[in-house]
Design a protein around this motif. Structure first.
Motif, PDB file in Angstrom:
ATOM      1  N   ALA A 154      42.985  53.192  31.711  1.00 15.81           N
ATOM      2  CA  ALA A 154      42.292  51.744  31.662  1.00 15.81           C
ATOM      3  C   ALA A 154      41.040  51.871  31.413  1.00 15.81           C
ATOM      4  O   ALA A 154      40.298  53.185  31.583  1.00 15.81           O
ATOM      5  CB  ALA A 154      42.469  51.239  32.919  1.00 15.81           C
ATOM      6  N   LEU A 155      40.121  50.978  30.817  1.00 19.48           N
ATOM      7  CA  LEU A 155      38.829  51.129  30.420  1.00 19.48           C
ATOM      8  C   LEU A 155      38.315  49.513  30.506  1.00 19.48           C
ATOM      9  O   LEU A 155      39.027  48.632  30.380  1.00 19.48           O
ATOM     10  CB  LEU A 155      38.617  51.788  29.238  1.00 19.48           C
ATOM     11  CG  LEU A 155      38.890  50.968  28.098  1.00 19.48           C
ATOM     12  CD1 LEU A 155      37.730  51.542  26.723  1.00 19.48           C
ATOM     13  CD2 LEU A 155      40.086  50.881  27.608  1.00 19.48           C
ATOM     14  N   ASP A 156      37.150  49.441  30.483  1.00 18.11           N
ATOM     15  CA  ASP A 156      36.314  48.121  30.464  1.00 18.11           C
ATOM     16  C   ASP A 156      34.959  48.550  30.405  1.00 18.11           C
ATOM     17  O   ASP A 156      34.269  49.669  30.764  1.00 18.11           O
ATOM     18  CB  ASP A 156      36.433  47.319  31.706  1.00 18.11           C
ATOM     19  CG  ASP A 156      36.140  45.913  31.347  1.00 18.11           C
ATOM     20  OD1 ASP A 156      36.156  45.472  30.275  1.00 18.11           O
ATOM     21  OD2 ASP A 156      36.511  44.796  32.211  1.00 18.11           O
ATOM     22  N   PHE A 157      34.104  47.544  29.546  1.00 21.46           N
ATOM     23  CA  PHE A 157      32.831  47.732  29.568  1.00 21.46           C
ATOM     24  C   PHE A 157      31.952  46.837  30.401  1.00 21.46           C
ATOM     25  O   PHE A 157      32.433  45.822  30.746  1.00 21.46           O
ATOM     26  CB  PHE A 157      32.235  47.273  27.828  1.00 21.46           C
ATOM     27  CG  PHE A 157      32.958  48.235  26.848  1.00 21.46           C
ATOM     28  CD1 PHE A 157      32.386  49.189  26.352  1.00 21.46           C
ATOM     29  CD2 PHE A 157      34.035  47.815  26.208  1.00 21.46           C
ATOM     30  CE1 PHE A 157      32.824  50.051  25.465  1.00 21.46           C
ATOM     31  CE2 PHE A 157      34.702  48.652  25.269  1.00 21.46           C
ATOM     32  CZ  PHE A 157      33.914  50.028  24.885  1.00 21.46           C
ATOM     33  N   SER A 158      30.800  47.379  30.646  1.00 23.39           N
ATOM     34  CA  SER A 158      29.900  46.731  31.523  1.00 23.39           C
ATOM     35  C   SER A 158      29.538  45.546  30.545  1.00 23.39           C
ATOM     36  O   SER A 158      29.820  45.210  29.511  1.00 23.39           O
ATOM     37  CB  SER A 158      28.622  47.461  31.826  1.00 23.39           C
ATOM     38  OG  SER A 158      27.708  47.916  30.513  1.00 23.39           O
ATOM     39  N   ARG A 193      47.266  57.465  41.182  1.00 21.16           N
ATOM     40  CA  ARG A 193      46.589  57.210  39.822  1.00 21.16           C
ATOM     41  C   ARG A 193      46.109  55.619  39.585  1.00 21.16           C
ATOM     42  O   ARG A 193      46.956  54.926  40.146  1.00 21.16           O
ATOM     43  CB  ARG A 193      47.758  57.378  38.493  1.00 21.16           C
ATOM     44  CG  ARG A 193      48.810  56.692  38.609  1.00 21.16           C
ATOM     45  CD  ARG A 193      49.721  56.821  37.433  1.00 21.16           C
ATOM     46  NE  ARG A 193      49.006  56.283  36.108  1.00 21.16           N
ATOM     47  CZ  ARG A 193      49.640  56.309  35.002  1.00 21.16           C
ATOM     48  NH1 ARG A 193      50.588  57.002  34.838  1.00 21.16           N
ATOM     49  NH2 ARG A 193      48.930  55.532  33.925  1.00 21.16           N
ATOM     50  N   ILE A 194      45.180  55.441  38.711  1.00 22.77           N
ATOM     51  CA  ILE A 194      44.687  54.209  38.507  1.00 22.77           C
ATOM     52  C   ILE A 194      45.629  53.438  37.455  1.00 22.77           C
ATOM     53  O   ILE A 194      45.747  54.149  36.446  1.00 22.77           O
ATOM     54  CB  ILE A 194      43.010  54.187  37.788  1.00 22.77           C
ATOM     55  CG1 ILE A 194      42.468  54.962  38.923  1.00 22.77           C
ATOM     56  CG2 ILE A 194      42.503  52.809  37.839  1.00 22.77           C
ATOM     57  CD1 ILE A 194      42.175  54.451  40.220  1.00 22.77           C
ATOM     58  N   SER A 195      46.076  52.204  37.686  1.00 19.41           N
ATOM     59  CA  SER A 195      46.804  51.728  36.788  1.00 19.41           C
ATOM     60  C   SER A 195      45.875  50.537  35.910  1.00 19.41           C
ATOM     61  O   SER A 195      46.310  50.137  34.651  1.00 19.41           O
ATOM     62  CB  SER A 195      47.751  50.867  37.448  1.00 19.41           C
ATOM     63  OG  SER A 195      47.296  49.763  38.430  1.00 19.41           O
ATOM     64  N   HIS A 196      44.811  50.021  36.434  1.00 18.30           N
ATOM     65  CA  HIS A 196      44.139  49.203  35.670  1.00 18.30           C
ATOM     66  C   HIS A 196      42.623  49.005  36.369  1.00 18.30           C
ATOM     67  O   HIS A 196      42.463  48.937  37.483  1.00 18.30           O
ATOM     68  CB  HIS A 196      44.980  47.690  35.653  1.00 18.30           C
ATOM     69  CG  HIS A 196      44.127  46.873  34.937  1.00 18.30           C
ATOM     70  ND1 HIS A 196      44.001  46.595  33.503  1.00 18.30           N
ATOM     71  CD2 HIS A 196      43.506  45.474  35.121  1.00 18.30           C
ATOM     72  CE1 HIS A 196      43.252  45.804  32.816  1.00 18.30           C
ATOM     73  NE2 HIS A 196      43.137  44.955  34.010  1.00 18.30           N
ATOM     74  N   ILE A 197      41.855  48.694  35.368  1.00 18.55           N
ATOM     75  CA  ILE A 197      40.415  48.432  35.758  1.00 18.55           C
ATOM     76  C   ILE A 197      39.764  47.133  35.002  1.00 18.55           C
ATOM     77  O   ILE A 197      40.209  47.238  33.742  1.00 18.55           O
ATOM     78  CB  ILE A 197      39.318  49.414  35.780  1.00 18.55           C
ATOM     79  CG1 ILE A 197      39.135  49.963  34.435  1.00 18.55           C
ATOM     80  CG2 ILE A 197      39.951  51.018  36.447  1.00 18.55           C
ATOM     81  CD1 ILE A 197      37.926  50.961  34.227  1.00 18.55           C
ATOM     82  N   GLN A 198      39.015  46.400  35.745  1.00 16.35           N
ATOM     83  CA  GLN A 198      38.515  45.310  35.046  1.00 16.35           C
ATOM     84  C   GLN A 198      37.245  44.635  35.781  1.00 16.35           C
ATOM     85  O   GLN A 198      37.258  44.600  36.924  1.00 16.35           O
ATOM     86  CB  GLN A 198      39.315  44.111  34.852  1.00 16.35           C
ATOM     87  CG  GLN A 198      38.982  42.958  34.080  1.00 16.35           C
ATOM     88  CD  GLN A 198      40.283  41.967  33.942  1.00 16.35           C
ATOM     89  OE1 GLN A 198      41.257  42.178  34.335  1.00 16.35           O
ATOM     90  NE2 GLN A 198      39.966  40.563  33.886  1.00 16.35           N
ATOM     91  N   LEU A 199      36.427  44.335  34.923  1.00 19.17           N
ATOM     92  CA  LEU A 199      35.053  43.937  35.446  1.00 19.17           C
ATOM     93  C   LEU A 199      35.210  42.553  35.741  1.00 19.17           C
ATOM     94  O   LEU A 199      36.147  41.602  35.013  1.00 19.17           O
ATOM     95  CB  LEU A 199      34.054  43.954  34.565  1.00 19.17           C
ATOM     96  CG  LEU A 199      32.923  45.045  34.942  1.00 19.17           C
ATOM     97  CD1 LEU A 199      33.480  46.481  34.798  1.00 19.17           C
ATOM     98  CD2 LEU A 199      31.455  44.887  34.434  1.00 19.17           C
ATOM     99  N   SER A 200      34.612  41.873  36.737  1.00 18.75           N
ATOM    100  CA  SER A 200      34.526  40.286  37.314  1.00 18.75           C
ATOM    101  C   SER A 200      34.211  39.539  35.960  1.00 18.75           C
ATOM    102  O   SER A 200      33.247  40.323  35.051  1.00 18.75           O
ATOM    103  CB  SER A 200      33.862  39.885  38.403  1.00 18.75           C
ATOM    104  OG  SER A 200      32.624  40.455  38.082  1.00 18.75           O
ATOM    105  N   PRO A 201      34.370  38.248  35.815  1.00 14.94           N
ATOM    106  CA  PRO A 201      33.832  37.539  34.503  1.00 14.94           C
ATOM    107  C   PRO A 201      32.324  37.563  34.457  1.00 14.94           C
ATOM    108  O   PRO A 201      31.668  37.624  33.181  1.00 14.94           O
ATOM    109  CB  PRO A 201      34.418  36.248  34.742  1.00 14.94           C
ATOM    110  CG  PRO A 201      35.635  36.358  35.364  1.00 14.94           C
ATOM    111  CD  PRO A 201      35.312  37.653  36.486  1.00 14.94           C
TER     112      PRO A 201
END
Length: 384
Positions: free
Chosen positions: A319-323, A358-366
């Protein structure tokens, strides 16, 4: 023109199936002609991309300052733990107002949580034995869940304020508002597409679907992947027209819902593409791969501009997400870790450990002030 070249190659592929009449050992002249034309188009694409590669991301960012070691992100730690699923937590999503989170579990339940307490507010019992995907509608009044029953179910959250019943258990929703069913294999992702009215789904049947809440059948099916679709993301710059998908066929595609076509395809990955995420400006796309690499593709240049990895990473990136600013990309890995990378310079910034599987998902808050992570260890954690 790159887009026209891609479309031409797709047309050649369809025509080649009709033209190949003589079998593998005796291809027809028409097939040979189409094959040669496709080779020439691929070479034209390569030359066009090389002309756009006028600079290297590392050299362009030399004058930029390093991410400070005393930056608040470096001191990030677990602030809340959401625990209640019997089994793996496979996905989650934030509400638009950041105050609630929905998690999807291996136990066939989706749970709506108060992100600040954290307390269970609503439990949703799905017909699927495993819920693999969930999504909050922009209005926060609807949620969607999809899983191994090959369907995407929509539920209405009538009154979340009545969070605990007299017996101490959270209220349970069992009746669906609507069921979207056309996929022949399990649902891997579901995302509300710009509004409460439309929804995107992806499946192990290689298809992505665009749905309207008023219709029984999908508005559009998107065909282009050869294997199961694992990742799905909408473009913040064009939330009603553009989305991206990643697949086990080692490709990531950018789709235009107006034409129903794949307008950009990135095939330089060396393993499954587990997740995709658009850069905050919508001008780039990040991918997380099963070989532990994170890739950044510039949509304007139509090519990869950076790869984030190091020799000590031996496990896949899931999983990935941007700042919010786009300067840092966070990635979750199968070795139970979350890592942060400097997008411009490619430096590995930090590693956070807190999960037991294992990590299944990551996500920054809105609002970008907190990072959520879900794991096979049965928990969802909020970092800040």
């Amino acid at each position: 023109d790159i887009i026209n070249s891609v479309r031409k190659m797709a047309q050649n592929g369809v025509q080649a199936k009709e033209a190949r009449k003589g079998g593998d050992d005796d291809p027809s002249p028409a097939f040979q002609k189409l094959l040669q034309e496709t080779i020439e188009l691929k070479e034209n694409l390569r030359l066009e991309r090389s002309r756009n590669a006028d600079a290297d991301l590392g050299s362009v960012s030399q004058k930029e300052e390093e991410v400070s070691l005393i930056s608040p992100v470096m001191a990030m730690k677990v602030r809340k733990i959401l625990k209640g699923h019997r089994g793996r937590v496979l996905h989650f999503d934030w509400s638009a107002d950041k105050s609630h989170i929905i998690t999807a579990g291996q136990d066939g339940h989706a749970v709506v949580w108060d992100a600040f307490t954290p307390q269970k507010e609503v439990s949703i019992q799905n017909t699927s034995s495993w819920i693999l995907a969930c999504s909050y509608a922009p209005s926060t009044t609807l949620v969607a869940c999809g899983g191994t029953d090959n369907e995407c179910s929509i539920y209405k959250l009538s009154d979340r304020r009545a969070s605990v019943s007299s017996d101490g258990q959270s209220p349970k929703i069992t009746v669906t508002l609507k069921t979207l069913a056309t996929h022949s294999k399990y649902i891997t992702n579901c995302i509300f597409f710009g509004s409460d009215q439309q929804l995107l789904t992806s499946s192990a049947d290689t298809l992505c679907g665009l749905w309207d809440m008023e219709l029984k059948e999908p508005v559009q099916l998107f065909q282009g992947h050869k294997m199961e679709v694992l990742g799905l993301a909408t473009n913040p710059r064009e939330p009603y027209t553009t989305f991206a998908s990643g697949s086990s066929d080692r490709t990531a595609c950018v789709w235009d819902t107006r034409s129903g076509q794949c307008v950009m395809k990135f095939d330089s990955h060396e393993s499954d593409v587990n997740a995709v995420r658009f850069f905050p400006t919508g001008e780039a796309l990040g991918t997380a791969c099963n070989d532990g690499t994170i890739h950044l593709f510039d949509l304007r240049a139509d090519q990869k501009v950076k790869c984030y990895t190091k020799p000590s990473i031996l496990f896949g990136a899931s999983a990935l997400d941007f700042s919010k600013s786009g300067r840092i990309v966070f990635a979750g890995y199968d070795d139970f870790s979350i890592r942060g990378w400097d997008v411009l310079k490619g430096n590995h910034l930090m590693m956070w450990l807190g999960h037991q599987d294992r990590i299944s998902h990551i996500q920054l808050s809105p609002d970008g002030t907190a990072l959520g992570s879900s794991s096979w260890d049965g928990t969802m954690k909020i970092w800040a």
